[in-house]
Enzyme design. Structure first.
Site, PDB file in Angstrom:
ATOM      1  N   ASN A 229       0.890  -1.374   0.009  1.00  0.00           N
ATOM      2  CA  ASN A 229       0.000   0.038  -0.045  1.00  0.00           C
ATOM      3  C   ASN A 229       0.836   1.274   0.175  1.00  0.00           C
ATOM      4  O   ASN A 229       1.861   1.336   0.927  1.00  0.00           O
ATOM      5  CB  ASN A 229      -0.951   0.152   1.268  1.00  0.00           C
ATOM      6  CG  ASN A 229      -1.951   1.075   1.283  1.00  0.00           C
ATOM      7  OD1 ASN A 229      -1.581   2.310   0.956  1.00  0.00           O
ATOM      8  ND2 ASN A 229      -3.181   0.608   1.656  1.00  0.00           N
TER       9      ASN A 229
ATOM     10  N   ARG B 284       4.680  18.589   0.915  1.00  0.00           N
ATOM     11  CA  ARG B 284       5.567  19.650   0.149  1.00  0.00           C
ATOM     12  C   ARG B 284       5.076  20.164  -1.113  1.00  0.00           C
ATOM     13  O   ARG B 284       5.392  21.138  -1.596  1.00  0.00           O
ATOM     14  CB  ARG B 284       6.907  19.069  -0.189  1.00  0.00           C
ATOM     15  CG  ARG B 284       7.740  18.728   0.997  1.00  0.00           C
ATOM     16  CD  ARG B 284       8.501  19.972   1.863  1.00  0.00           C
ATOM     17  NE  ARG B 284       9.048  20.942   1.190  1.00  0.00           N
ATOM     18  CZ  ARG B 284      10.313  20.735   1.173  1.00  0.00           C
ATOM     19  NH1 ARG B 284      11.044  20.074   2.000  1.00  0.00           N
ATOM     20  NH2 ARG B 284      11.120  21.631   0.514  1.00  0.00           N
TER      21      ARG B 284
ATOM     22  N   HIS C 145      -5.564   3.305  -1.591  1.00  0.00           N
ATOM     23  CA  HIS C 145      -6.791   3.613  -0.979  1.00  0.00           C
ATOM     24  C   HIS C 145      -7.304   5.142  -1.167  1.00  0.00           C
ATOM     25  O   HIS C 145      -6.752   5.916  -0.003  1.00  0.00           O
ATOM     26  CB  HIS C 145      -6.848   3.233   0.387  1.00  0.00           C
ATOM     27  CG  HIS C 145      -8.011   3.277   1.353  1.00  0.00           C
ATOM     28  ND1 HIS C 145      -8.090   2.385   2.183  1.00  0.00           N
ATOM     29  CD2 HIS C 145      -9.118   3.865   1.067  1.00  0.00           C
ATOM     30  CE1 HIS C 145      -9.496   2.783   2.678  1.00  0.00           C
ATOM     31  NE2 HIS C 145      -9.990   3.702   2.116  1.00  0.00           N
TER      32      HIS C 145
ATOM     33  N   HIS D  24      -4.214  11.738   0.490  1.00  0.00           N
ATOM     34  CA  HIS D  24      -2.927  11.239   0.476  1.00  0.00           C
ATOM     35  C   HIS D  24      -2.957  10.643  -1.266  1.00  0.00           C
ATOM     36  O   HIS D  24      -2.702  11.443  -2.127  1.00  0.00           O
ATOM     37  CB  HIS D  24      -2.716   9.894   1.266  1.00  0.00           C
ATOM     38  CG  HIS D  24      -3.913   9.099   1.584  1.00  0.00           C
ATOM     39  ND1 HIS D  24      -4.648   8.449   1.201  1.00  0.00           N
ATOM     40  CD2 HIS D  24      -4.222   8.997   2.979  1.00  0.00           C
ATOM     41  CE1 HIS D  24      -5.407   7.700   1.690  1.00  0.00           C
ATOM     42  NE2 HIS D  24      -5.203   8.210   3.106  1.00  0.00           N
TER      43      HIS D  24
ATOM     44  N   GLU E 109      -8.633  -0.016  -3.062  1.00  0.00           N
ATOM     45  CA  GLU E 109      -9.436   0.089  -1.616  1.00  0.00           C
ATOM     46  C   GLU E 109     -10.247   1.189  -1.513  1.00  0.00           C
ATOM     47  O   GLU E 109      -9.812   2.373  -1.832  1.00  0.00           O
ATOM     48  CB  GLU E 109      -8.731  -0.225  -0.385  1.00  0.00           C
ATOM     49  CG  GLU E 109      -7.788  -1.400  -0.465  1.00  0.00           C
ATOM     50  CD  GLU E 109      -7.003  -1.360   0.893  1.00  0.00           C
ATOM     51  OE1 GLU E 109      -6.593  -2.604   1.155  1.00  0.00           O
ATOM     52  OE2 GLU E 109      -6.787  -0.495   1.559  1.00  0.00           O
TER      53      GLU E 109
ATOM     54  N   THR F  87      -8.131   6.338   9.509  1.00  0.00           N
ATOM     55  CA  THR F  87      -7.635   5.151   8.768  1.00  0.00           C
ATOM     56  C   THR F  87      -8.742   4.300   9.114  1.00  0.00           C
ATOM     57  O   THR F  87      -9.787   4.608   9.593  1.00  0.00           O
ATOM     58  CB  THR F  87      -6.297   4.500   9.338  1.00  0.00           C
ATOM     59  OG1 THR F  87      -5.856   3.302   8.580  1.00  0.00           O
ATOM     60  CG2 THR F  87      -6.629   4.121  10.609  1.00  0.00           C
TER      61      THR F  87
ATOM     62  N   HIS G 226      -3.919  -4.538   7.875  1.00  0.00           N
ATOM     63  CA  HIS G 226      -4.039  -3.360   8.725  1.00  0.00           C
ATOM     64  C   HIS G 226      -3.325  -3.809   9.871  1.00  0.00           C
ATOM     65  O   HIS G 226      -3.554  -4.769  10.674  1.00  0.00           O
ATOM     66  CB  HIS G 226      -5.535  -3.146   9.021  1.00  0.00           C
ATOM     67  CG  HIS G 226      -5.585  -1.783   9.665  1.00  0.00           C
ATOM     68  ND1 HIS G 226      -6.257  -0.751   8.939  1.00  0.00           N
ATOM     69  CD2 HIS G 226      -5.391  -1.322  10.883  1.00  0.00           C
ATOM     70  CE1 HIS G 226      -6.096   0.108   9.593  1.00  0.00           C
ATOM     71  NE2 HIS G 226      -5.749   0.012  11.051  1.00  0.00           N
ATOM     72  N   ASP G 227      -2.144  -2.974  10.231  1.00  0.00           N
ATOM     73  CA  ASP G 227      -1.142  -3.114  11.302  1.00  0.00           C
ATOM     74  C   ASP G 227      -0.522  -4.445  11.133  1.00  0.00           C
ATOM     75  O   ASP G 227       0.290  -4.914  12.243  1.00  0.00           O
ATOM     76  CB  ASP G 227      -1.856  -2.975  12.627  1.00  0.00           C
ATOM     77  CG  ASP G 227      -2.308  -1.581  13.031  1.00  0.00           C
ATOM     78  OD1 ASP G 227      -2.028  -0.771  11.940  1.00  0.00           O
ATOM     79  OD2 ASP G 227      -3.031  -1.478  13.984  1.00  0.00           O
TER      80      ASP G 227
ATOM     81  N   GLY H 208       1.061  -1.189   4.348  1.00  0.00           N
ATOM     82  CA  GLY H 208       1.538   0.080   4.116  1.00  0.00           C
ATOM     83  C   GLY H 208       2.231   0.787   4.969  1.00  0.00           C
ATOM     84  O   GLY H 208       3.333   0.939   4.953  1.00  0.00           O
ATOM     85  N   HIS H 209       1.390   1.288   5.961  1.00  0.00           N
ATOM     86  CA  HIS H 209       2.100   1.921   7.303  1.00  0.00           C
ATOM     87  C   HIS H 209       3.391   1.322   7.619  1.00  0.00           C
ATOM     88  O   HIS H 209       4.314   1.904   7.694  1.00  0.00           O
ATOM     89  CB  HIS H 209       1.049   2.463   8.125  1.00  0.00           C
ATOM     90  CG  HIS H 209       1.375   3.180   9.060  1.00  0.00           C
ATOM     91  ND1 HIS H 209       1.709   4.592   8.908  1.00  0.00           N
ATOM     92  CD2 HIS H 209       1.921   3.031  10.422  1.00  0.00           C
ATOM     93  CE1 HIS H 209       1.795   4.962  10.080  1.00  0.00           C
ATOM     94  NE2 HIS H 209       2.033   4.295  11.025  1.00  0.00           N
TER      95      HIS H 209
END
Length: 237
Positions: free
Chosen positions: A7, A18, A43, A50, A70, A100, A190-191, A213-214
């Site tokens: 992700n 920026r 997503h 984002h 997603e 999220t 997720h996580d 992703g994160h």
């Protein structure tokens, strides 16, 4: 082997902070695939904080692996997905102001709506996955929507595993077993992180794909930091 879909939302967040085009989202997606990832996940959210809707179009010609989009199936999102025709669309019940994803679908309460949305994507040749908590009753209802897959929402597992509670895997194992019996493919996300992914993948039968992703971007930042600092020092000698 379970496929890894990366992700890249956090890359877009960094770019947007920026106002320019660094890091370049398309270049990152190309590189991630060259590094071996078997999919790219985005997503987009309505406020485009984002991933921008234009990003979804820009990525289409360069994603040579699996392209997973997603999101909450509002009309704008449905139109986007139908126009792009990714490999997979993952339906997530995000509130507009959610930071999220924080819950899976109630596939009983929303069965009629989900069935209609899934049918639209099927008409366009797009595989559909439904983001879900590990709840057996809701998984039984999910199969009635016509979706090909579910994505298990793994935050609860990740939180408990981080506290040392390996028993937290049990509802996910039960959910995966039931999904398999019902003919549903199994994704997860997720996580999930380097700390917990191996344990999770080893214990979940027939796990087709994880979307990360994160944690992956945060880990890449830290694990690459020493190398980049030294490269700068070398340039300054």
């Amino acid at each position: 082997m379970t496929k890894l879909s990366v992700n890249i939302n956090k890359i877009a967040t960094l770019r947007n902070s920026r106002g320019g085009d660094t890091p370049n989202l398309v270049s990152v997606a190309v590189d991630v695939q060259e590094f071996g990832a078997q999919g790219i996940t985005i997503h987009p959210r309505p406020d485009e904080r984002h991933i921008r809707y234009q990003d979804a179009y820009d990525l289409k010609p360069i994603v040579t692996t699996e392209y997973n989009i997603e999101g909450n199936p509002i009309k704008k999102f449905i139109d986007l997905v139908v126009a792009i025709k990714p490999t997979q669309v993952t339906l997530v019940p995000d509130a507009i102001n959610a930071i999220t994803s924080n819950a899976g679908w109630d596939t009983i309460k929303n069965q009629s709506f989900l069935t209609e949305v899934v049918a639209e994507f099927k008409r366009n040749g797009i595989r559909t996955s439904i983001f879900m908590d590990p709840d057996l009753g809701l998984i039984e209802a999910a199969v009635k929507t016509g979706a090909e897959r579910i994505e298990l929402y793994t935050e609860a597992f990740a939180t408990e595993y981080g506290l040392g509670n390996k028993e937290a895997i049990k509802p996910y194992v039960a959910s995966a077993n039931l999904a398999t019996e019902l003919g549903l493919g199994i994704n997860a996300g997720h996580d999930l992180s380097l700390d917990n992914i191996q344990f999770f993948a080893k214990n979940i039968p027939n796990l087709l794909e994880v979307s990360i992703g994160h944690a992956l971007i945060a880990e890449a930042l830290y694990l690459g930091l020493e190398n980049v600092v030294n490269l700068y020092l070398h340039k300054l000698k």
